[in-house]
Design an enzyme around this catalytic site. Structure first.
Site, PDB file in Angstrom:
ATOM      1  N   GLY A 159     -34.630   2.377 -27.803  1.00  0.00           N
ATOM      2  CA  GLY A 159     -33.607   2.340 -26.786  1.00  0.00           C
ATOM      3  C   GLY A 159     -33.307   0.906 -26.376  1.00  0.00           C
ATOM      4  O   GLY A 159     -34.107  -0.008 -26.601  1.00  0.00           O
ATOM      5  N   CYS A 160     -32.146   0.701 -25.774  1.00  0.00           N
ATOM      6  CA  CYS A 160     -31.745  -0.659 -25.417  1.00  0.00           C
ATOM      7  C   CYS A 160     -32.634  -1.231 -24.322  1.00  0.00           C
ATOM      8  O   CYS A 160     -33.083  -2.377 -24.421  1.00  0.00           O
ATOM      9  CB  CYS A 160     -30.275  -0.687 -25.015  1.00  0.00           C
ATOM     10  SG  CYS A 160     -29.803   0.539 -23.786  1.00  0.00           S
ATOM     11  N   TYR A 161     -32.902  -0.467 -23.279  1.00  0.00           N
ATOM     12  CA  TYR A 161     -33.792  -0.973 -22.228  1.00  0.00           C
ATOM     13  C   TYR A 161     -35.203  -1.223 -22.762  1.00  0.00           C
ATOM     14  O   TYR A 161     -35.791  -2.275 -22.500  1.00  0.00           O
ATOM     15  CB  TYR A 161     -33.848   0.000 -21.049  1.00  0.00           C
ATOM     16  CG  TYR A 161     -32.634   0.039 -20.167  1.00  0.00           C
ATOM     17  CD1 TYR A 161     -32.197  -1.098 -19.493  1.00  0.00           C
ATOM     18  CD2 TYR A 161     -31.923   1.216 -19.949  1.00  0.00           C
ATOM     19  CE1 TYR A 161     -31.090  -1.068 -18.650  1.00  0.00           C
ATOM     20  CE2 TYR A 161     -30.822   1.264 -19.107  1.00  0.00           C
ATOM     21  CZ  TYR A 161     -30.410   0.124 -18.453  1.00  0.00           C
ATOM     22  OH  TYR A 161     -29.329   0.173 -17.616  1.00  0.00           O
TER      23      TYR A 161
END
Lengths: 342, 342, 342, 342
Positions: free
Chosen positions: C145-147
Site C-alpha cells: 500500500g502507498c502509506y
C-alpha cells in the site's frame, strides 16, 4: 417584521451559500429546508460549515413543507422550478436560483435546455439599466446565471453608452463550485487541481443566450457573443475577460467615463482605480464585484474584466439582493462587500 | 558523439526544467552549471527534485566557466544574454531561453523592453511554416516565449490557410512558474491559491509583439492582437483561448482540414479528436501540445485552444527540441509526449 | 528479449501511472489493457495524458484477453485479484497492485476487509531487510500500500537497529489520487481544495495492519501503531511524519548512523543531508523516496519523515521495481529518481 | 459606547484579518492604521478585499498616531511590541497578536527567540481552565500562537481530566498564511502548490514551549511535547492531529465525557458528533473550532484532532474574542461560527 424564508435544495452549493447569508440577515427567519435525496438527514452532515444549523433536518420538497413562508428560494435542477412555484400563492415571493425563468425567448430556451419554456420572471440583476424597477414589489424573481452576472456587469456600460461594436468576445474562468456538488469524475480534486480546461466551447454553453439577452438589451440591438468558459483549480470565483471592438471616436477617457457613470451609485460594484485589476480572491465570500476597463488603442478594443464570487454575487448573494429590493428592504441588508482573503 | 552542454542560470525554474530534460537525453553530458547569486551552493539545496545532480555545485557565469562546451543554454534575465553570447565562439550552439533575440523589429523591442535591441536569432518554434529549416545547422537559437508558443500553435494554421480575419483575441491562463522564482508578494502561495487575476492587460505584456510577429508571418499580412494573460492557481501549464473572425466562406470542415494538415506530421502537437478539448494536466511535464479548434457559426468566429506545459514545450522542452534540430539529432530525443497526471 | 505485459484495470489512477512508466521501460511491450466498466472505450478519452496510447481500446478483463503475456499487472478493487490470478499459469508473473495478498495474518485481513483471506504473496518492498531476496525469481508479487511504503521506509531502520520502543505514532498526509478515481462527493475539487481532513482515525484505516506487519518484522517483536491519515489539497504525494520513543542510550549520532547504513546502497531512497527535510513536490512523478530523521532530545523521541509519490513509488513504480527484480532485470530500469517540480 | 481601535501592522495577514472582523463588530470604530514599510499607501492597494477601507491611508507606527484609542492591536514582528506598548497608558487595552508576552518562562523565551524576555501578559485563550477570569477587565492581552490555539483546544480536556500520560505527540498541518506575507522563495505559489513539507522538526518550532506551557498547566504537571508542523497547499487553516497514551482505566466513554464537559458551554468550540471528523474548510473565515476525539484501544492512545482558521480563531478572531471579554462585551460580538465553504 420578520420574513420567514424556506429553501428548497438546501444540500447543494447554492443552497448552502444562501443559508450562510440568510444566517446573518437580520430580518429573516429560516424556515423549512428541503433536499429530496437527502431528506431526513441533518444539515450538519451535509453543510458542516453552517454550525448554527447543524441540527436542522432536511425535509422533502412538498407543497405542505413549503407552505407558510413569505419567501421561498428554489435551488433545484433546471426544469423543476415551475412545478414547485405553481403550488405557491401569488403573495409568496418565489426566488428561483435555477435557469427556468431567465430567458425571454422561448426558442432559445428550448434549443439550449431541450424542454418546454416555463416562462419569464423579473430578472435579478439590479445593476442593469432598469434592473431595480423591475424587481420592486415583484413576487417572482429569476436569479441570473453566474457567468451572465459577471459578464453583463463587465460589458453593459460599454453597450449602454454606445461605445462598442455588436460583437463581444468573452473568456471566463470559474471555480469548480459552479459545476455543482454532484459527484462526477471530471470534477474530482485529482482531476481539477493543476489543470485548466475549457468546456461548452463554440457557443454551446447554456449561459450564452442569457448573456446575449443582457448585452442586446443594453445595446438596444442584437449583440453577437463568443463565450468560452474554463474551469480553474479553485473552489469559488469567476474572472470574466471581455472585449469588443470600440466604435469610431472612442477614447480611453470616454470609456472610463461611461463606467464611472454606470457604477457611481452601486453599492456592490467596485470600479477599481486605474492601474489595478480584479482578482477573485478579493471578492471571496462577498457580494462585491470588482470591475476594471481599458481601451487598447493598438487594436481598437475595449477590454473589461470583472471578478465575482460565483456562489455569492453570482448566485445566493444576488438572490438575496433582489429579495431585499422586492420586499422593500435596504438592498444591502445581510450582504457584505468584504472578501475573505487571503 | 557526446554533446557537452552548459546551463547558465541553473537555479531558476527554466534552468531546473532544462536539467530535468537533459538528464534523460542520451546524447548529452551535463557540463558547467552557473547561477550568480547562488554560486557556490549545491544544486540539491536549490533544485531538490533533481536527485542525480544533488552534489553539483553552481559556479559564476564567466567565459572561463562556460568555455569548452558544445552547447550553452542561457536562462538569464532579459538583457543579459548578448554579453554572454559574445564571449562564445561561432561554433558553439548558444540557445537563449530569454527574450533578447526573439523580435525582428528593433522598435518593438525597445518599446516593450526599454533597452537597445541585441539582434535576432533563428526562432525556436519548428512547427511554424519554415520553422525547421531556419534551425537546421544554426548555432544561435532564440527560444520562444511560453505564451507565444501556445498562442502561435493554436492560431497559425488558421492564418496560414487564409481562414481568419487579421484581428485575434486571446485570453491565456498560466500557472505561476511562468512568473519566475524570485520572491514577490503577489506570487506567494497565500495570494495565488484561490485566485485568478489578469495582468499586462490592454496590450502591455511583452509577449504581445512576439505573438503579432508570428501570426503576421503566417498570414503574410499584419495581424492585430488583443492579448490578456491571467494567473491561475497551479504551478505549471498554459491554456490559450484564441479566436478570430472567419473569412467569408469558411466552414467547420475547412477549418478542421487546415488544422489536420498543419499538424499531420508533427511529433509533439496533438490535434484532439472532435469533441474533446485540451487540459493543461494532460501535458504536465511533457513536450506535447494539445490543440482543438471549432467554428462557431452563430458568431462567425474560429475558436482555437491549446494547452502546453509552460516550462517544457513553453521553455526548456522547446529549447531542447530546437537544439536537436540544430545539431542534426532526432527531433524528439530526450523529449516525451507523456504527461504526468493526475 | 521483450517482456509482454498486460494491465487489468487500465482506466484508474494506478493503471494509468503504471502505463506511464511502462511506456518508457525499454524491455516492455504493452499488451492487453482492460477495464470492465470502460471496456470498448479508447484510452485517449480516459487517460488523455498517455498520448502514445490514445488509440488503444480497453477490453474486458477475461482469461482470454489476459492470456499470452509474460507479466500481468492487476489494478483491481480489492477482493477481485485472486479470481483473475487463478486463471493465469504459474509461469506468468502476476503483480497485484491491490491489497489482496499483502497481509500474512488471515485474521487481520478478515477484520479489516471483511472477506475471506486469499493468501500471501512475496511483498514488493525491496528496501526492507530481506526484501530483495523474497522477490528474486518470484512469479507472484503483492505491491505494498502507498502509506505502508512511506511509513515503513521512514521507520524500519530505527526498528531494525533496535533504537526505538515498540510504539510508533504516525500522521500521514496524502494527495487525493490515493482515494481513487470513482466519483464521490467528498473527493470533489470543491471539497478538497482549501481543506485538510483526517479519516480512518483511531486504527480503522486498512493500511494499519500492513504497517504493523512491516515494523514488527523489522523489530523482531510486535510494534503497536497509531496511524492517522489525512487528505490534503494536492493530486499526488504522501508525507509521512513518524515518531517513536528512543530506547535508552540512543543519540542523534546512533540514529543517523542507522539510517545511513540502511539506505547506503539503495537506488531510490535519498536520505537527505542533515538540516533539509522532505517535500512531496521533490518526488512528484518519480520513484524516489526522500527520508530525513532527527532525535528530539527534549522528549526522547526519534522523528522520521518520508516523502513519496503515492502513485509512483507508492504504487506503480514500486510494482515495476519489484517486477524488474523478479525478472532479473536491472532494478532501476524504466524508473526515474527525478521529480517534476515545481 | 463606541470603542475606538487602532491597528499597528495593518498591511500583513493578521492585521488584514483583524480589520475584516472589526468592520463587522458593532461596537468598534476603526481608528489609526499603521504599517511602517507601507506607510503612505492606501489600504485598497494592500488589502484589496477590504473594500470599505480602500481609501484609508497607512501611517507610521508612532506614539502620536496610536494615541487616543481605547484599544490598540499590535500585529508586529516579534520583539517590537514591548517598545510600542510602553508608550500606551495603562488604561488603554493593548492586544498583542505577536509572541512577545505569551511565555511565562523567561529562559524558554530566550532560548527560542534569542532576545531578552519582555514579560508575560494575560493569555487570550478563554476556553482554557481559568482562561476567561484572567482576561476580564485586563488591559493587556497576549494572543496565543495559531498552533498552540489548535493544539491546546484539542488536548487540554484530556489533561485537565487526568486521562493522558504526560507525553503528547502532535503533527499539525497549516495553510501558508501562517508563514506571513513577506516574500520568500519557499513560500511562492509555485513551491507550495502540490507539496507538503515539514519544518521546525525535532522541537525547534517556537510554538513548542507555548504548547508545553498550556498542556502542563492543564495537567498540573510537566507535559513533554513532540511537535511537528507541516506546510500544506492552502491559504488558511490548521488541522492539529494530537495523541497521548491513555492512563490506565481510560475508556472511550470517559474520554468522550471529558470533552463534552470541557466544551459544553463554549460558544466557539464544536465537539463534533461521534463519527465525524474536523475539516479546515468547515471553519474557513470563522472563529469556530471543530474538535473530535477517539480512544484507540488497540494502542491505548487518545487521538484528538482540531481544525481552526489560523487567521481567525488562530489570530485575529481570538484577539477579538479576548478583547470582548476584557471590555465586558458579549464574548461573541463581531465573531461568527459560520464558515465560508466550499
Amino acid at each position: 417584521m420578520v420574513v420567514r424564508a424556506a429553501v428548497a435544495g438546501a444540500s447543494g452549493y447554492a443552497g448552502g451559500e444562501l443559508l450562510r447569508l440568510l444566517l446573518t440577515h437580520p430580518g429573516i427567519e429560516i424556515g423549512a429546508l428541503t433536499g429530496n435525496s437527502n431528506a431526513g438527514q441533518k444539515l450538519g452532515a451535509l453543510q458542516p460549515h453552517l454550525l448554527p444549523l447543524a441540527d436542522r433536518v432536511l425535509q422533502e420538497t412538498t407543497p405542505e413543507v413549503l407552505a407558510g413562508h413569505d419567501v421561498v428560494f428554489l435551488a433545484l435542477p433546471h426544469g423543476q422550478s415551475a412545478a414547485v412555484a405553481e403550488q405557491l400563492g401569488p403573495e409568496v415571493l418565489v426566488v428561483d436560483m435555477g435557469a427556468d425563468f431567465r430567458l425571454r425567448d422561448a426558442a432559445d430556451w428550448e434549443r439550449f435546455y431541450g424542454s418546454p419554456h416555463a416562462g419569464t420572471w423579473p430578472y435579478g440583476l439590479p445593476e442593469l439599466p432598469g434592473g431595480r424597477a423591475a424587481l420592486e414589489g415583484s413576487r417572482r424573481i429569476a436569479v441570473p446565471g453566474c457567468y451572465p452576472t459577471a459578464v453583463s456587469l463587465a460589458l453593459f456600460p460599454a453597450y449602454a453608452a454606445g461605445l462598442a461594436e455588436q460583437e463581444a468576445v468573452i473568456v471566463a474562468a470559474s471555480g469548480t463550485s459552479g459545476a455543482g456538488k454532484s459527484p462526477k469524475t471530471h470534477l474530482l480534486g485529482s482531476e481539477v487541481m493543476g489543470s485548466v480546461s475549457p468546456y461548452g466551447v463554440g457557443g454551446g454553453h447554456r449561459h450564452t443566450p442569457e448573456i446575449v439577452q443582457n448585452l442586446s438589451a443594453a445595446a438596444g440591438a442584437p449583440v453577437a457573443v463568443s463565450f468560452t468558459p474554463t474551469l480553474v483549480p479553485m473552489p469559488r470565483g469567476i474572472l470574466a475577460t471581455c472585449s469588443a471592438r470600440a466604435k469610431p471616436g472612442v477614447t480611453a477617457e470616454t470609456v472610463r467615463a461611461a463606467y464611472e457613470k454606470a457604477f457611481a451609485d452601486e453599492p456592490f460594484v467596485h470600479l477599481l482605480p486605474e492601474g489595478r485589476w480584479p482578482a477573485t480572491a478579493s471578492v471571496h465570500g462577498s457580494n462585491a464585484v470588482q470591475v476594471q476597463v481599458a481601451y487598447d488603442a493598438s487594436v481598437g478594443r475595449i477590454i473589461a474584466i470583472s471578478a465575482i464570487d460565483n456562489l455569492t454575487k453570482g448566485t445566493a448573494g444576488g438572490a438575496l439582493q433582489s429579495m431585499n429590493i422586492a420586499l422593500g428592504l435596504d438592498e444591502s441588508t445581510g450582504l457584505s462587500t468584504i472578501g475573505v482573503a487571503p
